[in-house]
Design a protein around this motif. Structure first.
Motif, PDB file in Angstrom:
ATOM      1  N   VAL A 280       0.842  -1.196   0.000  1.00  0.00           N
ATOM      2  CA  VAL A 280       0.000   0.000   0.000  1.00  0.00           C
ATOM      3  C   VAL A 280       0.879   1.249   0.000  1.00  0.00           C
ATOM      4  O   VAL A 280       1.789   1.370   0.835  1.00  0.00           O
ATOM      5  CB  VAL A 280      -0.925   0.011   1.233  1.00  0.00           C
ATOM      6  N   PRO A 281       0.634   2.191  -0.893  1.00  0.00           N
ATOM      7  CA  PRO A 281       1.438   3.419  -0.905  1.00  0.00           C
ATOM      8  C   PRO A 281       1.003   4.389   0.179  1.00  0.00           C
ATOM      9  O   PRO A 281      -0.139   4.333   0.652  1.00  0.00           O
ATOM     10  CB  PRO A 281       1.157   3.999  -2.296  1.00  0.00           C
ATOM     11  N   GLU A 282       1.900   5.257   0.578  1.00  0.00           N
ATOM     12  CA  GLU A 282       1.558   6.394   1.445  1.00  0.00           C
ATOM     13  C   GLU A 282       1.126   7.529   0.525  1.00  0.00           C
ATOM     14  O   GLU A 282       1.909   8.011  -0.297  1.00  0.00           O
ATOM     15  CB  GLU A 282       2.761   6.812   2.282  1.00  0.00           C
ATOM     16  N   THR A 283      -0.129   7.952   0.644  1.00  0.00           N
ATOM     17  CA  THR A 283      -0.666   8.975  -0.240  1.00  0.00           C
ATOM     18  C   THR A 283      -0.534  10.345   0.419  1.00  0.00           C
ATOM     19  O   THR A 283      -1.074  10.576   1.497  1.00  0.00           O
ATOM     20  CB  THR A 283      -2.137   8.693  -0.572  1.00  0.00           C
ATOM     21  N   LEU A 284       0.190  11.226  -0.237  1.00  0.00           N
ATOM     22  CA  LEU A 284       0.361  12.586   0.261  1.00  0.00           C
ATOM     23  C   LEU A 284      -0.692  13.468  -0.390  1.00  0.00           C
ATOM     24  O   LEU A 284      -0.773  13.546  -1.626  1.00  0.00           O
ATOM     25  CB  LEU A 284       1.768  13.097  -0.062  1.00  0.00           C
ATOM     26  N   GLY A 285      -1.499  14.129   0.444  1.00  0.00           N
ATOM     27  CA  GLY A 285      -2.584  14.931  -0.088  1.00  0.00           C
ATOM     28  C   GLY A 285      -3.666  14.037  -0.676  1.00  0.00           C
ATOM     29  O   GLY A 285      -3.743  12.841  -0.386  1.00  0.00           O
ATOM     30  N   GLY A 286      -4.500  14.620  -1.492  1.00  0.00           N
ATOM     31  CA  GLY A 286      -5.544  13.845  -2.142  1.00  0.00           C
ATOM     32  C   GLY A 286      -6.820  13.761  -1.328  1.00  0.00           C
ATOM     33  O   GLY A 286      -6.829  14.015  -0.116  1.00  0.00           O
ATOM     34  N   VAL A 287      -7.896  13.396  -2.013  1.00  0.00           N
ATOM     35  CA  VAL A 287      -9.205  13.231  -1.395  1.00  0.00           C
ATOM     36  C   VAL A 287      -9.864  11.996  -1.986  1.00  0.00           C
ATOM     37  O   VAL A 287      -9.421  11.460  -3.012  1.00  0.00           O
ATOM     38  CB  VAL A 287     -10.110  14.464  -1.626  1.00  0.00           C
ATOM     39  N   LEU A 288     -10.926  11.555  -1.338  1.00  0.00           N
ATOM     40  CA  LEU A 288     -11.690  10.407  -1.808  1.00  0.00           C
ATOM     41  C   LEU A 288     -12.979  10.919  -2.441  1.00  0.00           C
ATOM     42  O   LEU A 288     -13.784  11.583  -1.771  1.00  0.00           O
ATOM     43  CB  LEU A 288     -11.988   9.463  -0.640  1.00  0.00           C
ATOM     44  N   ILE A 289     -13.170  10.629  -3.713  1.00  0.00           N
ATOM     45  CA  ILE A 289     -14.362  11.050  -4.441  1.00  0.00           C
ATOM     46  C   ILE A 289     -14.980   9.823  -5.103  1.00  0.00           C
ATOM     47  O   ILE A 289     -14.325   9.146  -5.911  1.00  0.00           O
ATOM     48  CB  ILE A 289     -14.024  12.115  -5.507  1.00  0.00           C
ATOM     49  N   ASP A 290     -16.230   9.534  -4.738  1.00  0.00           N
ATOM     50  CA  ASP A 290     -16.925   8.360  -5.277  1.00  0.00           C
ATOM     51  C   ASP A 290     -16.104   7.085  -5.097  1.00  0.00           C
ATOM     52  O   ASP A 290     -16.037   6.229  -5.991  1.00  0.00           O
ATOM     53  CB  ASP A 290     -17.258   8.562  -6.755  1.00  0.00           C
ATOM     54  N   GLY A 291     -15.449   7.003  -3.920  1.00  0.00           N
ATOM     55  CA  GLY A 291     -14.688   5.803  -3.599  1.00  0.00           C
ATOM     56  C   GLY A 291     -13.352   5.691  -4.276  1.00  0.00           C
ATOM     57  O   GLY A 291     -12.672   4.663  -4.138  1.00  0.00           O
ATOM     58  N   GLN A 292     -12.926   6.734  -4.988  1.00  0.00           N
ATOM     59  CA  GLN A 292     -11.652   6.710  -5.691  1.00  0.00           C
ATOM     60  C   GLN A 292     -10.738   7.821  -5.165  1.00  0.00           C
ATOM     61  O   GLN A 292     -11.185   8.920  -4.864  1.00  0.00           O
ATOM     62  CB  GLN A 292     -11.862   6.900  -7.203  1.00  0.00           C
ATOM     63  N   VAL A 293      -9.440   7.504  -5.070  1.00  0.00           N
ATOM     64  CA  VAL A 293      -8.464   8.491  -4.614  1.00  0.00           C
ATOM     65  C   VAL A 293      -8.145   9.449  -5.759  1.00  0.00           C
ATOM     66  O   VAL A 293      -7.789   9.017  -6.864  1.00  0.00           O
ATOM     67  CB  VAL A 293      -7.172   7.805  -4.126  1.00  0.00           C
ATOM     68  N   TYR A 295      -6.100  13.207  -6.850  1.00  0.00           N
ATOM     69  CA  TYR A 295      -5.177  14.322  -6.615  1.00  0.00           C
ATOM     70  C   TYR A 295      -4.074  14.020  -5.596  1.00  0.00           C
ATOM     71  O   TYR A 295      -3.345  14.921  -5.193  1.00  0.00           O
ATOM     72  CB  TYR A 295      -5.931  15.590  -6.163  1.00  0.00           C
ATOM     73  N   GLY A 296      -3.921  12.779  -5.160  1.00  0.00           N
ATOM     74  CA  GLY A 296      -2.879  12.448  -4.197  1.00  0.00           C
ATOM     75  C   GLY A 296      -1.563  12.104  -4.872  1.00  0.00           C
ATOM     76  O   GLY A 296      -1.507  11.782  -6.066  1.00  0.00           O
ATOM     77  N   ILE A 297      -0.484  12.155  -4.110  1.00  0.00           N
ATOM     78  CA  ILE A 297       0.851  11.774  -4.589  1.00  0.00           C
ATOM     79  C   ILE A 297       1.250  10.497  -3.855  1.00  0.00           C
ATOM     80  O   ILE A 297       1.521  10.525  -2.647  1.00  0.00           O
ATOM     81  CB  ILE A 297       1.883  12.878  -4.323  1.00  0.00           C
ATOM     82  N   PRO A 298       1.277   9.346  -4.538  1.00  0.00           N
ATOM     83  CA  PRO A 298       1.601   8.085  -3.854  1.00  0.00           C
ATOM     84  C   PRO A 298       3.100   7.877  -3.677  1.00  0.00           C
ATOM     85  O   PRO A 298       3.885   8.158  -4.586  1.00  0.00           O
ATOM     86  CB  PRO A 298       0.993   7.030  -4.781  1.00  0.00           C
ATOM     87  N   VAL A 299       3.475   7.397  -2.502  1.00  0.00           N
ATOM     88  CA  VAL A 299       4.854   6.964  -2.247  1.00  0.00           C
ATOM     89  C   VAL A 299       4.809   5.444  -2.161  1.00  0.00           C
ATOM     90  O   VAL A 299       4.290   4.898  -1.173  1.00  0.00           O
ATOM     91  CB  VAL A 299       5.409   7.572  -0.941  1.00  0.00           C
ATOM     92  N   PRO A 300       5.300   4.715  -3.148  1.00  0.00           N
ATOM     93  CA  PRO A 300       5.100   3.265  -3.233  1.00  0.00           C
ATOM     94  C   PRO A 300       5.508   2.509  -1.967  1.00  0.00           C
ATOM     95  O   PRO A 300       6.571   2.763  -1.395  1.00  0.00           O
ATOM     96  CB  PRO A 300       5.981   2.857  -4.428  1.00  0.00           C
ATOM     97  N   ASP A 301       4.623   1.598  -1.547  1.00  0.00           N
ATOM     98  CA  ASP A 301       4.871   0.640  -0.445  1.00  0.00           C
ATOM     99  C   ASP A 301       5.016   1.281   0.937  1.00  0.00           C
ATOM    100  O   ASP A 301       5.113   0.556   1.942  1.00  0.00           O
ATOM    101  CB  ASP A 301       6.135  -0.199  -0.708  1.00  0.00           C
ATOM    102  N   MET A 302       5.034   2.597   1.024  1.00  0.00           N
ATOM    103  CA  MET A 302       5.410   3.230   2.286  1.00  0.00           C
ATOM    104  C   MET A 302       4.413   2.957   3.405  1.00  0.00           C
ATOM    105  O   MET A 302       4.800   2.737   4.555  1.00  0.00           O
ATOM    106  CB  MET A 302       5.568   4.739   2.092  1.00  0.00           C
ATOM    107  N   ALA A 303       3.103   2.968   3.134  1.00  0.00           N
ATOM    108  CA  ALA A 303       2.114   2.717   4.184  1.00  0.00           C
ATOM    109  C   ALA A 303       2.277   1.314   4.758  1.00  0.00           C
ATOM    110  O   ALA A 303       2.207   1.110   5.977  1.00  0.00           O
ATOM    111  CB  ALA A 303       0.699   2.919   3.647  1.00  0.00           C
ATOM    112  N   SER A 304       2.489   0.327   3.900  1.00  0.00           N
ATOM    113  CA  SER A 304       2.700  -1.046   4.382  1.00  0.00           C
ATOM    114  C   SER A 304       3.984  -1.154   5.193  1.00  0.00           C
ATOM    115  O   SER A 304       4.028  -1.853   6.215  1.00  0.00           O
ATOM    116  CB  SER A 304       2.758  -2.015   3.199  1.00  0.00           C
ATOM    117  N   LEU A 305       5.032  -0.459   4.745  1.00  0.00           N
ATOM    118  CA  LEU A 305       6.289  -0.473   5.493  1.00  0.00           C
ATOM    119  C   LEU A 305       6.116   0.148   6.877  1.00  0.00           C
ATOM    120  O   LEU A 305       6.608  -0.391   7.875  1.00  0.00           O
ATOM    121  CB  LEU A 305       7.366   0.282   4.717  1.00  0.00           C
TER     122      LEU A 305
END
Length: 477
Positions: A280-293, A295-305
């Motif tokens: 799971v990536p760490e998403t910087l910024g962004g919002v959830l619209i209709d169940g979809q992320v 405008y966020g900036i993903p940092v790969p694997d960071m949330a899982s780490l």
């Protein structure tokens, strides 16, 4: 209590089928709690800073420290009075706005507040003694009357945190036929979330109070007031906050993993994660619209780490939460953005602390570094914003629950009366209290500036002539 309060920030409008009173109730609790939470760090930590200055003055015969302690004690007394008023309003709101909570869960939820009441009265008594005791008690006897003020304020804050953490991790009670029929007080108070939330809030109090105090003196130094009095006042506040800041980041990181284990819905909102998965990536910024992320900036694997120390760590997404208790997209976005603000400001404040440590190590005259002082002047506001963001994460992240797994917020709210009128009255009261407090504090500031940093009115401080350091002056402020 506070879960309902911050819910309005997340929901914006009431959902279909919700009681009409839900929106104004959330609005009112959001406003009153948001106002009151700013005062808490000063009740908890400013009194400790005051005692540090007092001790330094007595131990080292430091007139500047004694003058600082005396002035800070008066500021603490004003903020204590304002906090008492706003806290009392919050207590009434619990019964008026959220009868479902108090009726069904009052015996458990109310127990920590009974303890908080005892600490509050103890604090009020010793605040009065400490303020009155300047020039009337012997120096060290007067100092020791301030110690119960600091300890009781910490105890009172701990009791309130116990109630709040119990709402996130309810235990220690037996619920039958819509009522709490048995309570195990120790389990209620020291619930599974208590120690982490308490430590997190305690460190936050010292960070907010320390940076706020430092910011006041930084503004003064930017305006040319660089006397030793200002430098000592700045250092007491700033060093306290700077020491607490890295500890807070370590505690916050540990709490995030606790939330990952114990509150999966909140963690999914923090990570802006609509679907369960690994890597799971760490998403910087962004919002959830209709169940979809978006405008966020993903940092790969960071949330899982961060959650499990390996990229293959699985994190439950919002799809793992039953649809009837799943937080809305708006609530999820609010929690995620508030978390980003909290973390971003925390690392900015940590960088400021490291900057100061570097200046100190290199023996640079930090009081002449104008860009450093400009950043310090903003640090108090940054710390308050960080505090408010943290509470949004904690409380909106619990939605739609008031007591997780037991009581939905829509079932806790009153269904009687026009709450908008009540909300308007509370706004008027808080506006009057806020304006009055600011007016008093500004008046005190002007008087102290007129007296100067080397005012002769130093309580039982160093004196010329044959009198010992512990002698009391003959005049009062």
């Amino acid at each position: 209590m506070t879960g309902a309060a911050w819910g309005v920030l997340a929901q914006g409008i009431a959902a279909a089928g919700d009681p009409a009173q839900l929106l104004p109730a959330r609005q009112q609790m959001a406003f009153t709690l948001g106002f009151h939470i700013i005062l808490v760090p000063f009740g908890v930590a400013l009194t400790t800073l005051m005692l540090v200055a007092n001790y330094r003055g007595l131990r080292h015969g430091d007139a500047d420290s004694l003058r600082i302690a005396r002035r800070w004690s008066k500021v603490a007394a004003v903020l204590f009075a304002v906090g008492a008023i706003t806290g009392t309003v919050l207590s009434f709101e619990l019964g008026i706005l959220w009868p479902g909570l108090m009726r069904g869960y009052g015996p458990a939820f109310g127990f920590p507040f009974a303890i908080e009441g005892l600490f509050f009265f103890l604090e009020a008594i010793f605040v009065s003694i400490y303020i009155y005791g300047w020039d009337r008690l012997s120096p060290w006897a007067h100092f020791w009357t301030g110690v119960p003020v600091a300890l009781s304020s910490i105890g009172g804050a701990g009791a309130v945190i116990a109630a709040n953490s119990w709402m996130n991790h309810p235990q220690g009670f037996t619920f039958r036929d819509g009522q709490t029929v048995a309570v195990r007080p120790a389990e209620v108070f020291f619930n599974g979330a208590f120690w982490w939330e308490f430590l997190h809030m305690l460190l936050a109090a010292y960070i907010v109070a320390g940076f706020a105090v430092a910011s006041v003196y930084a503004v003064g130094m930017l305006r040319g007031r660089t006397s030793r009095y200002h430098r000592v006042g700045f250092l007491i506040g700033f060093v306290t906050a700077a020491v607490a800041m890295p500890l807070q980041i370590i505690v916050g990181d540990t709490i995030a993993r606790y939330v990952y284990d114990a509150e999966p819905a909140k963690f999914a909102a923090i990570e802006l994660l609509p679907e369960t998965g690994t890597h799971v990536p760490e998403t910087l910024g962004g919002v959830l619209i209709d169940g979809q992320v978006r405008y966020g900036i993903p940092v790969p694997d960071m949330a899982s780490l961060l959650a499990g120390f390996r990229p293959s760590t699985e994190i439950k997404g919002l799809d793992a939460i039953p649809a009837d208790v799943r937080p809305s997209d708006r609530a999820v976005s609010t929690v995620h953005l508030a978390f980003d603000v909290m973390v971003g400001l925390s690392f900015a404040l940590l960088a400021l602390a490291v900057w100061f440590a570097w200046l100190w190590w290199r023996k640079h005259p930090w009081e002449r570094q104008r860009w450093f002082l400009r950043c310090c002047a903003l640090s108090g506001l940054g710390a308050v914003a960080c505090l408010e963001s943290g509470w949004v994460v904690t409380e909106v992240g619990r939605q739609p629950w008031t007591v997780v797994g037991h009581l939905l917020t829509r079932d806790a709210v009153t269904t009687q009366g026009n709450l908008w009128v009540f909300f308007g009255a509370v706004l008027a009261i808080y506006a009057a209290v806020g304006v009055g407090a600011v007016t008093v504090l500004l008046s005190m500031k002007r008087r102290w500036q007129a007296e100067g940093d080397d005012s002769v009115d130093v309580p039982y401080g160093p004196r010329t002539g044959p009198e010992p350091v512990g002698a009391r002056p003959g005049t009062e402020e």
